[in-house]
Design a protein around this motif. Structure first.
Motif, PDB file in Angstrom:
ATOM      1  N   GLU A 309     -79.335  -3.581  44.981  1.00 48.18           N
ATOM      2  CA  GLU A 309     -80.474  -3.921  45.833  1.00 48.18           C
ATOM      3  C   GLU A 309     -81.738  -3.273  45.287  1.00 48.18           C
ATOM      4  OE1 GLU A 309     -77.965  -4.131  50.061  1.00 48.18           O
ATOM      5  OE2 GLU A 309     -79.536  -2.623  49.772  1.00 48.18           O
ATOM      6  N   PHE A 310     -82.754  -4.094  45.048  1.00 46.74           N
ATOM      7  CA  PHE A 310     -84.079  -3.593  44.708  1.00 46.74           C
ATOM      8  C   PHE A 310     -84.945  -3.709  45.964  1.00 46.74           C
ATOM      9  CE2 PHE A 310     -82.786  -5.146  40.347  1.00 46.74           C
ATOM     10  CZ  PHE A 310     -82.575  -3.865  39.839  1.00 46.74           C
ATOM     11  N   ILE A 311     -85.381  -2.580  46.466  1.00 48.45           N
ATOM     12  CA  ILE A 311     -86.074  -2.522  47.751  1.00 48.45           C
ATOM     13  C   ILE A 311     -87.567  -2.301  47.501  1.00 48.45           C
ATOM     14  CG2 ILE A 311     -86.244  -1.290  49.948  1.00 48.45           C
ATOM     15  CD1 ILE A 311     -83.263  -0.434  49.395  1.00 48.45           C
ATOM     16  N   PHE A 312     -88.374  -3.293  47.836  1.00 51.72           N
ATOM     17  CA  PHE A 312     -89.817  -3.232  47.612  1.00 51.72           C
ATOM     18  C   PHE A 312     -90.539  -2.908  48.916  1.00 51.72           C
ATOM     19  CE2 PHE A 312     -88.112  -6.006  44.332  1.00 51.72           C
ATOM     20  CZ  PHE A 312     -88.800  -5.600  43.188  1.00 51.72           C
ATOM     21  N   ASN A 313     -91.589  -2.103  48.819  1.00 54.60           N
ATOM     22  CA  ASN A 313     -92.358  -1.794  50.035  1.00 54.60           C
ATOM     23  C   ASN A 313     -93.499  -2.788  50.263  1.00 54.60           C
ATOM     24  OD1 ASN A 313     -93.916  -0.801  47.876  1.00 54.60           O
ATOM     25  ND2 ASN A 313     -94.824   0.822  49.121  1.00 54.60           N
ATOM     26  N   TYR A 314     -93.653  -3.750  49.354  1.00 50.16           N
ATOM     27  CA  TYR A 314     -94.609  -4.852  49.514  1.00 50.16           C
ATOM     28  C   TYR A 314     -93.875  -6.175  49.383  1.00 50.16           C
ATOM     29  CZ  TYR A 314     -99.140  -2.349  49.224  1.00 50.16           C
ATOM     30  OH  TYR A 314    -100.240  -1.566  49.473  1.00 50.16           O
ATOM     31  N   ASP A 315     -94.419  -7.183  50.020  1.00 48.10           N
ATOM     32  CA  ASP A 315     -93.929  -8.549  49.837  1.00 48.10           C
ATOM     33  C   ASP A 315     -95.100  -9.386  49.335  1.00 48.10           C
ATOM     34  OD1 ASP A 315     -92.782 -11.005  49.861  1.00 48.10           O
ATOM     35  OD2 ASP A 315     -92.230 -11.006  51.984  1.00 48.10           O
ATOM     36  N   THR A 316     -95.195  -9.526  47.997  1.00 46.84           N
ATOM     37  CA  THR A 316     -96.290 -10.265  47.384  1.00 46.84           C
ATOM     38  C   THR A 316     -95.740 -11.365  46.489  1.00 46.84           C
ATOM     39  OG1 THR A 316     -96.408  -8.821  45.428  1.00 46.84           O
ATOM     40  CG2 THR A 316     -97.718  -8.180  47.364  1.00 46.84           C
ATOM     41  N   MET A 317     -96.560 -12.332  46.214  1.00 47.35           N
ATOM     42  CA  MET A 317     -96.154 -13.422  45.340  1.00 47.35           C
ATOM     43  C   MET A 317     -95.784 -12.880  43.969  1.00 47.35           C
ATOM     44  SD  MET A 317     -98.362 -16.770  44.196  1.00 47.35           S
ATOM     45  CE  MET A 317     -99.574 -15.729  43.363  1.00 47.35           C
ATOM     46  N   GLU A 318     -96.539 -11.888  43.505  1.00 45.85           N
ATOM     47  CA  GLU A 318     -96.279 -11.316  42.188  1.00 45.85           C
ATOM     48  C   GLU A 318     -94.877 -10.706  42.122  1.00 45.85           C
ATOM     49  OE1 GLU A 318    -100.580 -11.732  42.698  1.00 45.85           O
ATOM     50  OE2 GLU A 318     -99.022 -10.814  43.934  1.00 45.85           O
ATOM     51  N   LEU A 319     -94.522  -9.927  43.136  1.00 45.77           N
ATOM     52  CA  LEU A 319     -93.207  -9.290  43.140  1.00 45.77           C
ATOM     53  C   LEU A 319     -92.091 -10.313  43.259  1.00 45.77           C
ATOM     54  CD1 LEU A 319     -93.928  -6.179  45.413  1.00 45.77           C
ATOM     55  CD2 LEU A 319     -93.699  -6.221  42.919  1.00 45.77           C
ATOM     56  N   ARG A 320     -92.316 -11.361  44.025  1.00 42.93           N
ATOM     57  CA  ARG A 320     -91.277 -12.380  44.207  1.00 42.93           C
ATOM     58  C   ARG A 320     -91.072 -13.233  42.953  1.00 42.93           C
ATOM     59  NH1 ARG A 320     -88.967 -13.633  49.163  1.00 42.93           N
ATOM     60  NH2 ARG A 320     -89.699 -12.348  50.913  1.00 42.93           N
ATOM     61  N   ASN A 321     -92.029 -13.169  42.035  1.00 41.08           N
ATOM     62  CA  ASN A 321     -91.928 -13.973  40.817  1.00 41.08           C
ATOM     63  C   ASN A 321     -91.464 -13.186  39.600  1.00 41.08           C
ATOM     64  OD1 ASN A 321     -92.668 -16.434  41.943  1.00 41.08           O
ATOM     65  ND2 ASN A 321     -94.855 -15.998  41.734  1.00 41.08           N
ATOM     66  N   ILE A 322     -91.066 -11.935  39.794  1.00 45.67           N
ATOM     67  CA  ILE A 322     -90.584 -11.142  38.657  1.00 45.67           C
ATOM     68  C   ILE A 322     -89.313 -11.749  38.080  1.00 45.67           C
ATOM     69  CG2 ILE A 322     -89.608  -8.925  37.965  1.00 45.67           C
ATOM     70  CD1 ILE A 322     -91.498  -7.581  39.940  1.00 45.67           C
ATOM     71  N   PHE A 323     -88.407 -12.138  38.957  1.00 45.58           N
ATOM     72  CA  PHE A 323     -87.118 -12.668  38.507  1.00 45.58           C
ATOM     73  C   PHE A 323     -87.095 -14.187  38.603  1.00 45.58           C
ATOM     74  CE2 PHE A 323     -86.289  -8.425  40.291  1.00 45.58           C
ATOM     75  CZ  PHE A 323     -85.759  -7.806  39.172  1.00 45.58           C
ATOM     76  N   LYS A 324     -86.353 -14.783  37.717  1.00 39.74           N
ATOM     77  CA  LYS A 324     -86.210 -16.235  37.694  1.00 39.74           C
ATOM     78  C   LYS A 324     -85.027 -16.646  38.588  1.00 39.74           C
ATOM     79  CE  LYS A 324     -87.937 -16.153  32.962  1.00 39.74           C
ATOM     80  NZ  LYS A 324     -89.319 -16.420  33.372  1.00 39.74           N
ATOM     81  N   LYS A 325     -85.064 -17.880  39.044  1.00 42.96           N
ATOM     82  CA  LYS A 325     -84.055 -18.372  39.982  1.00 42.96           C
ATOM     83  C   LYS A 325     -82.644 -18.221  39.423  1.00 42.96           C
ATOM     84  CE  LYS A 325     -82.807 -22.387  42.812  1.00 42.96           C
ATOM     85  NZ  LYS A 325     -83.178 -23.770  43.200  1.00 42.96           N
ATOM     86  N   HIS A 326     -82.477 -18.555  38.169  1.00 41.20           N
ATOM     87  CA  HIS A 326     -81.129 -18.493  37.589  1.00 41.20           C
ATOM     88  C   HIS A 326     -80.650 -17.053  37.434  1.00 41.20           C
ATOM     89  CE1 HIS A 326     -82.138 -17.180  33.457  1.00 41.20           C
ATOM     90  NE2 HIS A 326     -83.252 -17.851  33.632  1.00 41.20           N
TER      91      HIS A 326
END
Length: 351
Positions: A309-326
């Motif tokens: 589990e990677f636990i982020f203290n922000y929910d931003t578009m940038e953070l959500r796009n670090i990893f690819k769907k696959h």
């Protein structure tokens, strides 16, 4: 509430953490680790302090891990608002004049570190000769705090740069290259270049541990911006190894998950599946670095049956796009990302 509440506040690319736990006296106690920027204080830590005061609780320990403004910038507002309230029992801070003879030093600075030192000295909140380093341990209302950094030699190096003008410095840049477009499998993890910043190496790093009825044990590693090789050496000196790894519930990754602050040597000595990342993903350093996540997920000692589990203290578009769907769907990686609830200024873990 649960016996432990851990809040990782949103302070841009900084650190600001509150830890509330039920002590062996059956009362709740509070530990603060850093306080973010001055501009983030009112909407984050200040609200926590107001809540603590409303419950007639105290701040049992306030730790300022090192002098960078993303960790210590809010201390000026704290002193101005609460400096006369006597709500803090103890401070830990390895500042310049607390390490040298401040009475014979004629050097002057306007940064927050010196302001905090002046406050500590005037109020007697800290013994001027006491510094926090090495592998000492402390007990506080049933909890154990094990220091795992810095080393005294790193503090000596830090002193040489203490008199820089931090009033014009927001934070050091490790790299300005974003690596989020790379695949996890593409990173060459054979080479590791450690963060060489002396200020970061002076960070107070610690393990918080508490046991409830010898059954419900919790152990959390807070790394501030520490050097991974320093932490690895200290853990090794404490008896940990590849065969006897330190089991942890959570690790707050060093330096906002910068690739220069998490090494294989450190990961060899710890066993953990939950990693906390304190940054907004929109900072000039492009923290967090995907290489750090790749190093964790591809580490040879990792049990891939256990989800990370990677636990982020922000929910931003940038953070959500670090990893690819696959990558999310790859069973060999087996990880997920967690983000805070909408409308709050922190990620809270209730243990």
């Amino acid at each position: 509430m649960e016996q432990i509440s851990l809040k990782i506040f949103q302070v841009k690319a900084g650190d600001c953490i509150s830890l509330k736990y039920k002590g062996d006296d059956e009362k709740f106690h509070n530990i603060f680790i850093d306080c973010g920027y001055s501009g983030t204080f009112d909407r984050t830590l200040n609200k926590e302090i107001i809540d603590i005061k409303s419950k007639n609780e105290r701040i049992d320990l306030f730790i300022l891990t090192h002098t960078h403004q993303d960790h210590i910038g809010g201390i000026t507002k704290f002193i101005r608002k609460y400096g006369q309230d006597d709500i803090v029992d103890r401070f830990w801070f390895n500042g310049g004049r607390l390490l040298i003879n401040f009475e014979t030093s004629n050097k002057v600075s306007v940064n927050q570190g010196y302001e905090l030192e002046k406050y500590l000295i005037q109020t007697g909140k800290q013994n001027v000769q006491k510094i926090i380093y090495g592998i000492e341990n402390y007990k506080i209302f049933g909890a154990k705090i094990q220091i795992v950094g810095p080393r005294i030699e790193d503090l000596d190096k830090f002193l040489k740069s203490w008199n820089k003008d931090y009033s014009i410095l927001s934070e050091k840049i490790t790299t300005n290259m974003c690596d989020w477009n790379k695949e996890i499998a593409e990173f060459n993890l054979n080479n590791f270049e450690e963060d060489g910043d002396d200020d970061n190496k002076s960070s107070i790093a610690l393990i918080f541990e508490i046991n409830y009825d010898n059954k419900n044990s919790r152990k959390i590693l807070f790394l501030a911006d520490s050097s991974p090789n320093v932490i690895a050496k200290n853990l090794s000196n404490m008896g940990y190894s590849k065969e006897n790894r330190l089991k942890l519930d959570y690790v707050k990754l060093s330096h906002h998950a910068s690739k220069g602050n998490t090494s294989d040597d450190l990961l060899n000595l710890i066993e953990c599946n939950r990693f906390i990342i304190s940054t907004n993903g929109t900072n000039r350093d492009k923290f967090p670095h995907k290489e750090t996540f790749a190093r964790i997920l591809r580490h040879p000692l990792r049990d891939k049956k256990q989800k990370v589990e990677f636990i982020f203290n922000y929910d931003t578009m940038e953070l959500r796009n670090i990893f690819k769907k696959h990558e999310y769907q790859d069973p060999n990686l087996n990880f997920e990302c967690l983000y805070p609830k909408k409308g709050v200024t922190y990620y809270e873990l209730c243990l």
